[in-house]
Design a protein around this motif. Structure first.
Motif, PDB file in Angstrom:
ATOM      1  N   MET A  42       0.953  -1.245  -0.028  1.00 18.10           N
ATOM      2  CA  MET A  42      -0.069   0.127  -0.126  1.00 18.10           C
ATOM      3  C   MET A  42       0.900   1.181  -0.024  1.00 18.10           C
ATOM      4  SD  MET A  42      -3.093   1.181   2.621  1.00 18.10           S
ATOM      5  CE  MET A  42      -2.112   1.363   4.220  1.00 18.10           C
ATOM      6  N   GLY A  43       1.825   1.403   0.982  1.00 17.77           N
ATOM      7  CA  GLY A  43       2.613   2.540   0.826  1.00 17.77           C
ATOM      8  C   GLY A  43       3.436   2.799  -0.188  1.00 17.77           C
ATOM      9  N   ILE A  67      -3.187  -1.347   9.642  1.00 18.63           N
ATOM     10  CA  ILE A  67      -2.323  -0.521   8.963  1.00 18.63           C
ATOM     11  C   ILE A  67      -1.046  -0.281   9.602  1.00 18.63           C
ATOM     12  CG2 ILE A  67      -1.922   1.554   7.594  1.00 18.63           C
ATOM     13  CD1 ILE A  67      -4.796   1.783   6.856  1.00 18.63           C
ATOM     14  N   VAL A  97      -1.733   7.899   3.813  1.00 20.15           N
ATOM     15  CA  VAL A  97      -0.761   6.713   3.727  1.00 20.15           C
ATOM     16  C   VAL A  97       0.597   7.074   3.598  1.00 20.15           C
ATOM     17  CG1 VAL A  97      -0.273   4.898   2.275  1.00 20.15           C
ATOM     18  CG2 VAL A  97      -2.695   5.432   2.456  1.00 20.15           C
ATOM     19  N   ASP A 101       3.990   2.502   4.824  1.00 21.39           N
ATOM     20  CA  ASP A 101       3.028   1.529   5.345  1.00 21.39           C
ATOM     21  C   ASP A 101       2.529   0.251   4.602  1.00 21.39           C
ATOM     22  OD1 ASP A 101       2.277   3.423   7.574  1.00 21.39           O
ATOM     23  OD2 ASP A 101       0.430   4.465   6.246  1.00 21.39           O
TER      24      ASP A 101
END
Length: 232
Positions: A42-43, A67, A97, A101
């Motif tokens: 995600m990051g 998260i 974000v 992460d």
């Protein structure tokens, strides 16, 4: 160890992304969800994007998600998943974000075949938030310990105050109660929960059996968290 598919859709009013993994039950380690198109975390994929909702799903049993910053290990958002196909949105305080992460999951396999109930609890205190787990026999009370290092409530959060407790029991079970017990065996707090079916009709039913906020319970040495669930 057993595994199961897990998935989380995350987004805001203008975009969304789907992340997935084949996750190992009853551990955090290695269960990092990656984008279903690019295979990125995600990051890396959406740094500095703001998220306002998530849709976490598992295959059977139950699941916690979080998260987490992979460098500092700080946990910024957390919650429970729902049975696959019940992907109603969980709205949260908007979160930007961080490039470091990652989305991770802690699924648990169904235990009803052995006469047990898999239980998960997010406990937030003035010292932070931890996931607790237990798998007591149906109708019996069980001691909850932290998922990471199997510490009791008093060992993990001595000299803090409990601010909130959120509990999920596996599909098709009822949360009879969750209790905070002091070092002398006295009950400091008892809260009853509800049933959570595999095909629940509401967000509370689908995601958790209990969400108790606004607490202010001092935690002393020797304090424990006890849970009781029943197969329905």
């Amino acid at each position: 160890m057993t595994t199961q598919p897990t998935q989380m859709t995350v987004g805001n009013s203008s975009f969304s992304k789907v992340f997935a993994d084949t996750s190992t039950d009853s551990v955090w380690s290695g269960n990092v969800l990656l984008d279903t198109i690019s295979d990125q975390s995600m990051g890396i994929l959406i740094p500095n994007s703001t998220l306002s909702w998530v849709q976490p799903e598992y295959n059977a049993g139950g699941m916690a998600w979080r998260i987490q910053n992979a460098q500092s290990l700080q946990v910024s958002r957390w919650g429970f998943g729902c049975f696959g196909g019940q992907s109603t949105k969980q709205y949260m305080t908007p979160y930007m974000v961080n490039p470091n992460d990652i989305l991770t999951t802690f699924p648990v396999a169904a235990q009803q075949g052995a006469g047990n109930v898999a239980c998960l609890a997010w406990v937030t205190t003035t010292k932070g938030t931890e996931l607790f787990t237990a798998t007591p026999a149906s109708g019996a009370a069980g001691l909850m310990v932290t998922a990471v290092n199997a510490q009791s409530l008093g060992d993990a959060f001595f000299n803090s105050q409990i601010l909130s407790i959120m509990v999920q029991t596996e599909d098709g079970t009822r949360l009879n109660s969750v209790e905070v017990i002091d070092n002398l065996g006295g009950v400091q707090m008892t809260v009853q929960g509800n049933a959570r079916g595999a095909m629940g009709i509401g967000g509370s039913n689908a995601y958790n059996n209990l969400s108790c906020d606004g607490l202010s319970i001092p935690v002393g040495k020797g304090f424990t968290l006890r849970v009781k669930g029943t197969i329905v």
